[in-house]
Scaffold this motif. Structure first.
Motif, mmCIF file in Angstrom:
data_model
loop_
_atom_site.group_PDB
_atom_site.id
_atom_site.type_symbol
_atom_site.label_atom_id
_atom_site.label_comp_id
_atom_site.label_asym_id
_atom_site.label_seq_id
_atom_site.Cartn_x
_atom_site.Cartn_y
_atom_site.Cartn_z
ATOM 1 N N THR A 156 0.812 -1.213 0.000
ATOM 2 C CA THR A 156 0.000 0.000 0.000
ATOM 3 C C THR A 156 0.852 1.272 0.000
ATOM 4 N N PRO A 157 0.249 2.402 -0.447
ATOM 5 C CA PRO A 157 0.962 3.682 -0.400
ATOM 6 C C PRO A 157 1.345 4.053 1.031
ATOM 7 N N GLY A 158 2.485 4.702 1.170
ATOM 8 C CA GLY A 158 2.910 5.198 2.463
ATOM 9 C C GLY A 158 3.890 4.314 3.198
ATOM 10 N N GLY A 159 4.085 3.076 2.727
ATOM 11 C CA GLY A 159 4.998 2.170 3.394
ATOM 12 C C GLY A 159 6.439 2.342 2.931
ATOM 13 N N GLY A 160 7.313 1.483 3.450
ATOM 14 C CA GLY A 160 8.727 1.585 3.145
ATOM 15 C C GLY A 160 9.048 1.353 1.680
ATOM 16 N N TYR A 161 8.427 0.343 1.065
ATOM 17 C CA TYR A 161 8.661 0.103 -0.358
ATOM 18 C C TYR A 161 8.192 1.306 -1.174
ATOM 19 N N ASP A 162 7.037 1.812 -0.816
ATOM 20 C CA ASP A 162 6.459 2.948 -1.542
ATOM 21 C C ASP A 162 7.368 4.176 -1.431
ATOM 22 N N THR A 163 7.822 4.454 -0.217
ATOM 23 C CA THR A 163 8.711 5.604 -0.005
ATOM 24 C C THR A 163 10.011 5.450 -0.790
ATOM 25 N N THR A 164 10.578 4.257 -0.777
ATOM 26 C CA THR A 164 11.834 4.015 -1.485
ATOM 27 C C THR A 164 11.654 4.191 -2.991
ATOM 28 N N ALA A 165 10.595 3.598 -3.539
ATOM 29 C CA ALA A 165 10.363 3.683 -4.983
ATOM 30 C C ALA A 165 10.116 5.116 -5.434
ATOM 31 N N ARG A 166 9.298 5.836 -4.681
ATOM 32 C CA ARG A 166 8.976 7.211 -5.081
ATOM 33 C C ARG A 166 10.174 8.145 -4.896
ATOM 34 N N THR A 167 10.996 7.872 -3.899
ATOM 35 C CA THR A 167 12.214 8.662 -3.727
ATOM 36 C C THR A 167 13.178 8.408 -4.879
ATOM 37 N N ALA A 168 13.350 7.140 -5.247
ATOM 38 C CA ALA A 168 14.233 6.802 -6.367
ATOM 39 C C ALA A 168 13.739 7.446 -7.662
ATOM 40 N N ALA A 169 12.434 7.388 -7.907
ATOM 41 C CA ALA A 169 11.869 7.975 -9.123
ATOM 42 C C ALA A 169 12.096 9.487 -9.161
ATOM 43 N N LYS A 170 11.885 10.137 -8.035
ATOM 44 C CA LYS A 170 12.058 11.590 -7.984
ATOM 45 C C LYS A 170 13.518 11.993 -8.214
ATOM 46 N N GLY A 183 1.758 1.664 5.329
ATOM 47 C CA GLY A 183 0.595 2.523 5.137
ATOM 48 C C GLY A 183 -0.615 2.061 5.925
ATOM 49 N N GLU A 184 -0.729 0.745 6.149
ATOM 50 C CA GLU A 184 -1.817 0.208 6.964
ATOM 51 C C GLU A 184 -1.419 0.108 8.429
ATOM 52 N N LEU A 185 -0.140 -0.113 8.688
ATOM 53 C CA LEU A 185 0.322 -0.240 10.069
ATOM 54 C C LEU A 185 0.198 1.073 10.833
ATOM 55 N N LEU A 186 0.542 2.171 10.203
ATOM 56 C CA LEU A 186 0.576 3.460 10.887
ATOM 57 C C LEU A 186 -0.749 3.814 11.565
ATOM 58 N N PRO A 187 -1.903 3.775 10.861
ATOM 59 C CA PRO A 187 -3.154 4.110 11.555
ATOM 60 C C PRO A 187 -3.502 3.130 12.667
ATOM 61 N N ALA A 188 -3.028 1.897 12.562
ATOM 62 C CA ALA A 188 -3.283 0.924 13.632
ATOM 63 C C ALA A 188 -2.522 1.312 14.897
ATOM 64 N N VAL A 189 -1.298 1.797 14.730
ATOM 65 C CA VAL A 189 -0.516 2.257 15.875
ATOM 66 C C VAL A 189 -1.135 3.524 16.457
ATOM 67 N N LEU A 190 -1.434 4.479 15.572
ATOM 68 C CA LEU A 190 -2.005 5.753 16.023
ATOM 69 C C LEU A 190 -3.353 5.554 16.704
ATOM 70 N N GLY A 191 -4.120 4.572 16.215
ATOM 71 C CA GLY A 191 -5.457 4.337 16.754
ATOM 72 C C GLY A 191 -5.497 3.395 17.934
ATOM 73 N N GLY A 192 -4.347 2.929 18.392
ATOM 74 C CA GLY A 192 -4.310 2.049 19.562
ATOM 75 C C GLY A 192 -4.812 0.649 19.304
ATOM 76 N N LYS A 193 -4.861 0.225 18.034
ATOM 77 C CA LYS A 193 -5.299 -1.140 17.741
ATOM 78 C C LYS A 193 -4.244 -2.162 18.128
ATOM 79 N N VAL A 194 -2.996 -1.707 18.226
ATOM 80 C CA VAL A 194 -1.905 -2.547 18.734
ATOM 81 C C VAL A 194 -1.169 -1.741 19.801
ATOM 82 N N ALA A 195 -0.524 -2.440 20.731
ATOM 83 C CA ALA A 195 0.190 -1.749 21.812
ATOM 84 C C ALA A 195 1.462 -1.092 21.308
ATOM 85 N N PHE A 196 2.098 -1.749 20.330
ATOM 86 C CA PHE A 196 3.295 -1.143 19.732
ATOM 87 C C PHE A 196 3.479 -1.680 18.322
#
Length: 335
Positions: A51-65, A203-216
């Motif tokens: 998904t957008p926003g993850g490490g692979y996504d950030t790496t690919a878009r940084t390389a492209a830019k 991209g999916e993990l971040l809202p889970a952390v922010l929303g308290g769905k996981v402890a860490f």
């Protein structure tokens, strides 16, 4: 007089036809090339298998830019095809046999997912192009978490392993799964008791952390830099040998008394059966990118460790990683 006008008209028409013909030949030559020595590469596409926003996504878009900014390539398209820990994208890559314009951003997570997802497509079927970076992991909590230090978290986790959920942006067998399992083992928790919740990318993990769905959360630290700067996420520890420049006030696990170092890596592969010419275009473009000031600035900014290798050297590395991950997952009963 009419005859002279007719001859003049015919002469102009002939000259115009020659000029247009010359333009047409030039256009066909330019349009048919893929760039490289004569100019920027064109028509390149990088697939991100989560998904957008993850490490692979950030790496690919940084390389492209960076490639775009340095005129190494023009019109580089980055698109996402998430699913099954990256193996949906892997299958698409293998199916695109001979397509020299396509490449896939990948890393350790796709290696593991290809086994745990029982994928019929494997990374050994792809054309390895380049290993780009390595990145340390991070143990993160939301800003209002009761855990202020890694010691606080470990104490609570040891007291109630099943009740403390940890989220990771990869499927079982991926780096975000291997990290908390190794951390649990290091601090004396049976990994089989870990309550691991898998998300398809950062991209999916971040809202889970922010929303308290996981402890860490346990993932590459680059996934959270924007939220750390915004004060939404706190990093309790990083998993590198030495402190990270981008997170200079954050301790390592080792400096916190936990004897564990863990790094992830990311690279780019192409479909099987591409031509030598297309492979050269990709490797040349990625090599120029790696040598550029723009890429060096991004490495420093994001705290990525330069781990650049290409072609056969990357193929050997990928084969070794594939074998070691397969052996480990078989031992854990996940492959």
């Amino acid at each position: 007089m009419a005859t002279r006008r007719k001859l003049l008209f015919m002469s102009v028409a002939a000259a115009t036809a020659l000029a247009l013909g010359a333009c047409g030949a030039t256009a066909e030559k330019n349009e048919g090339g893929s760039g490289g020595e004569d100019g920027p590469a064109t028509g390149l596409r990088i697939m991100v298998p989560n998904t957008p926003g993850g490490g692979y996504d950030t790496t690919a878009r940084t390389a492209a830019k960076v490639m775009e900014d340095a005129r190494i390539a023009t019109g580089v398209q980055v698109f996402n095809l998430p699913g099954a820990g990256g193996t949906v994208g892997l299958q698409r890559t293998v199916n695109e046999k001979g397509n020299g314009k396509l490449a896939m951003q990948m890393g350790l997570g796709v290696v593991g997912a290809s086994y745990t997802s029982k994928s019929s497509a494997t990374l050994t079927q792809t054309t390895p192009l380049a290993k780009l970076i390595e990145e340390a992991g991070a143990i993160v909590v939301p800003k209002d978490s009761p855990y202020k230090t890694i010691a606080d978290l470990v104490a609570a986790w040891k007291a109630n392993p099943r009740g403390i959920a940890v989220g990771g942006g990869s499927s079982p067998g991926g780096p975000d799964h291997l990290l908390p399992m190794q951390l649990a083992k290091t601090v004396g928790i049976d990994p089989r008791q870990v309550n691991f919740v898998s998300y398809d990318g950062g991209g999916e993990l971040l809202p889970a952390v922010l929303g308290g769905k996981v402890a860490f959360g346990a993932s590459g630290f680059g996934e959270f830099l924007d939220q750390v700067e915004a004060g939404q996420i706190r990093v309790l520890a990083v998993t590198s040998e030495a402190p990270i420049g981008a997170l200079k006030d954050v301790p390592t696990l080792k400096s916190s008394g936990i004897d564990l170092v863990f790094t992830n890596w990311r690279g780019i592969v192409a479909p099987p059966g591409i031509s030598d010419a297309d492979k050269k275009v990709w490797i040349d473009a990625l090599t120029k990118m790696h040598e550029s000031d723009g890429w060096k600035a991004e490495l420093a900014k994001r705290g990525w460790t330069d781990a650049f290798i290409t072609g056969d050297q990357f193929a050997t590395f990928l084969t070794e990683q594939d074998k070691s991950v397969a052996a480990l997952l078989t031992q854990l009963g996940l492959a």
